[in-house]
Design a protein around this motif. Sequence first.
Motif, short mmCIF file in Angstrom:
data_model
loop_
_atom_site.label_atom_id
_atom_site.label_comp_id
_atom_site.label_asym_id
_atom_site.label_seq_id
_atom_site.Cartn_x
_atom_site.Cartn_y
_atom_site.Cartn_z
N ASP A 127 5.38 5.23 -2.37
CA ASP A 127 5.88 4.16 -1.49
C ASP A 127 7.09 4.68 -0.72
O ASP A 127 8.01 5.28 -1.31
CB ASP A 127 6.31 2.94 -2.32
CG ASP A 127 5.12 2.08 -2.74
OD1 ASP A 127 3.98 2.51 -2.53
OD2 ASP A 127 5.36 0.99 -3.29
N LYS A 128 7.13 4.39 0.58
CA LYS A 128 8.20 4.95 1.40
C LYS A 128 9.57 4.40 1.01
O LYS A 128 10.57 5.10 1.08
CB LYS A 128 7.91 4.72 2.88
CG LYS A 128 6.75 5.58 3.34
CD LYS A 128 6.57 5.55 4.83
CE LYS A 128 5.42 6.51 5.18
NZ LYS A 128 5.11 6.52 6.60
N ASP A 129 9.62 3.13 0.61
CA ASP A 129 10.91 2.55 0.22
C ASP A 129 11.47 3.32 -0.99
O ASP A 129 12.67 3.62 -1.06
CB ASP A 129 10.78 1.06 -0.11
CG ASP A 129 9.74 0.79 -1.17
OD1 ASP A 129 8.54 0.78 -0.85
OD2 ASP A 129 10.10 0.64 -2.35
N PHE A 130 10.59 3.67 -1.92
CA PHE A 130 11.01 4.45 -3.09
C PHE A 130 11.45 5.85 -2.67
O PHE A 130 12.46 6.37 -3.15
CB PHE A 130 9.86 4.51 -4.11
CG PHE A 130 10.09 5.54 -5.18
CD1 PHE A 130 11.14 5.41 -6.07
CD2 PHE A 130 9.25 6.65 -5.29
CE1 PHE A 130 11.36 6.38 -7.06
CE2 PHE A 130 9.47 7.61 -6.27
CZ PHE A 130 10.53 7.47 -7.16
N GLY A 177 6.09 -4.59 -13.40
CA GLY A 177 7.12 -3.85 -14.13
C GLY A 177 6.76 -2.38 -14.27
O GLY A 177 7.60 -1.50 -14.08
N VAL A 178 5.49 -2.13 -14.57
CA VAL A 178 5.09 -0.74 -14.80
C VAL A 178 5.32 0.12 -13.55
O VAL A 178 5.69 1.29 -13.66
CB VAL A 178 3.61 -0.67 -15.28
CG1 VAL A 178 2.63 -1.03 -14.18
CG2 VAL A 178 3.29 0.69 -15.86
N HIS A 179 5.17 -0.46 -12.37
CA HIS A 179 5.43 0.31 -11.14
C HIS A 179 6.93 0.63 -11.01
O HIS A 179 7.32 1.76 -10.74
CB HIS A 179 5.05 -0.51 -9.91
CG HIS A 179 3.59 -0.57 -9.61
ND1 HIS A 179 2.82 0.55 -9.44
CD2 HIS A 179 2.75 -1.62 -9.41
CE1 HIS A 179 1.58 0.20 -9.15
NE2 HIS A 179 1.51 -1.11 -9.12
N LEU A 296 18.50 4.43 7.46
CA LEU A 296 17.94 4.97 6.21
C LEU A 296 17.24 6.29 6.50
O LEU A 296 16.67 6.47 7.58
CB LEU A 296 16.91 3.97 5.65
CG LEU A 296 17.48 2.65 5.13
CD1 LEU A 296 16.35 1.66 4.87
CD2 LEU A 296 18.30 2.87 3.87
N PRO A 297 17.26 7.22 5.55
CA PRO A 297 16.48 8.45 5.76
C PRO A 297 14.99 8.10 5.81
O PRO A 297 14.58 7.00 5.41
CB PRO A 297 16.80 9.31 4.53
CG PRO A 297 17.37 8.39 3.52
CD PRO A 297 17.93 7.20 4.25
N ASP A 298 14.20 9.06 6.27
CA ASP A 298 12.77 8.81 6.44
C ASP A 298 12.05 9.12 5.12
O ASP A 298 12.18 10.22 4.59
CB ASP A 298 12.28 9.77 7.54
CG ASP A 298 11.01 9.27 8.16
OD1 ASP A 298 10.63 8.14 7.84
OD2 ASP A 298 10.42 10.03 8.95
N GLY A 299 11.34 8.15 4.58
CA GLY A 299 10.58 8.43 3.36
C GLY A 299 9.18 8.89 3.73
O GLY A 299 8.35 8.08 4.13
N GLN A 300 8.94 10.19 3.64
CA GLN A 300 7.64 10.74 4.07
C GLN A 300 6.62 10.65 2.95
O GLN A 300 6.89 11.07 1.84
CB GLN A 300 7.79 12.21 4.46
CG GLN A 300 8.58 12.44 5.73
CD GLN A 300 7.88 11.86 6.95
OE1 GLN A 300 6.68 11.65 6.96
NE2 GLN A 300 8.65 11.58 8.00
#
Length: 349
Positions: A127-130, A177-179, A296-300
């Motif tokens: 996930d990009k947010d992560f 929760g598991v995620h 925010l940095p880019d989540g690739q």
Amino acid sequence: MSVIKFVIIGLGGMGSYHARELIKETDGVIAYGAYDINPEQLVKATDLGLKVYDTLDAVLNDSDVEAVLIATPNDSHKELAIKALEAGKHVVCEKPVMMTSEELAEVLAVAKETNKVFMVHQNRRWDKDFLIIRDLYQSREIGELFQIESRVHGANGIPGDWRHLKAQGGGMLLDWGVHLLDQLLFLVDSPIKSVAADLSFVLGDEVDDGFIAYITFENGVKSIIEVGTTNFIKLPRWYAKGLEGTAVVEDWDLSGQVVKQTGFIDHHRLVPIQAGQGLTKTMAPPSEEATTIFPLPDGQAEFTDFYRNFYEVVRENAEPVVKNTEVARVLALIETIFEAAETKQVIHY
Ligand code: NAD
């Protein structure tokens, strides 16, 4: 490239998504067939171009089938995984991998005996947010992160049927929760120090409709993990504090910002602000000279990475991105959260 043919076991919401998007879009794997105990679910198999199997045995006896994806309710994962492995199939299993650590140990023992790949679909590692938070954690762009808050808030209660039932592995700790816990343990490279938790039962179900867990790590990182299904106003998806700044990722749309201290905060020049019925310097916004706002940095991320890695694990003996030791650690943490909530104790490792 010799293609790995998959049969989807459980063609519900997630099984269909694997067939339609995830497997379909990845070179080296194809969604070949489907089996579901509810024949009505198999009506869509034809639209998806999948061969329909009437029984599980028919899947397991088909030598064209090299792998299965298990996307059934959580209480059925163990039996299906063991049968598939014993029939010589590789297995991708949906999360939460199993209901208990004992179940997982049994399945992993069979995977070892049969020398077949067993890999868990912890897809939210991509996930990009992560990945934005992971980037900030690793780059130390805002200094060392010492407080990480990860939340998902919804207002629609618990959807569906089996997710309400304890015996089927329902509840939000096992579901969402598991995620969030998998992401946290993948992120923070340190042993856990302590766990405190509270489950919520606002909806009156037999399973939790949300929870808050406070997890601390030996390296000093403190985290709050929260899932809610009765939150008509959401808090941000991520809130992270570093020694030199703060980051917020508001949502999956990746809105948010990083605010970094880039100058000296001159306490003598702070001007008090009116706050409610009083004045405060402490809670006044930081001076413009002392801080800078960054995007925010880019989540690739590529959403085909999971199945590409699975292919390489099967064909080229590559290292799995989602390791079973990691999955086992997350499941053990879930068990500790249940225990901490039930006993109302802080559990020290
Ligand atoms: P669902 O209820 O939509 O679908 C489950 C399907 O499994 C149904 O069609 C049902 O008839 C079938 N089924 C039940 N028992 C079976 C059995 N023994 N053999 C064959 N078919 C059987 O559920 P869902 O939302 O698709 O969830 C399925 C799994 O996927 C769960 O483990 C869930 O946690 C997981 N999931 C993962 C993600 C993710 O992002 N990784 C998202 C959603 C669901």
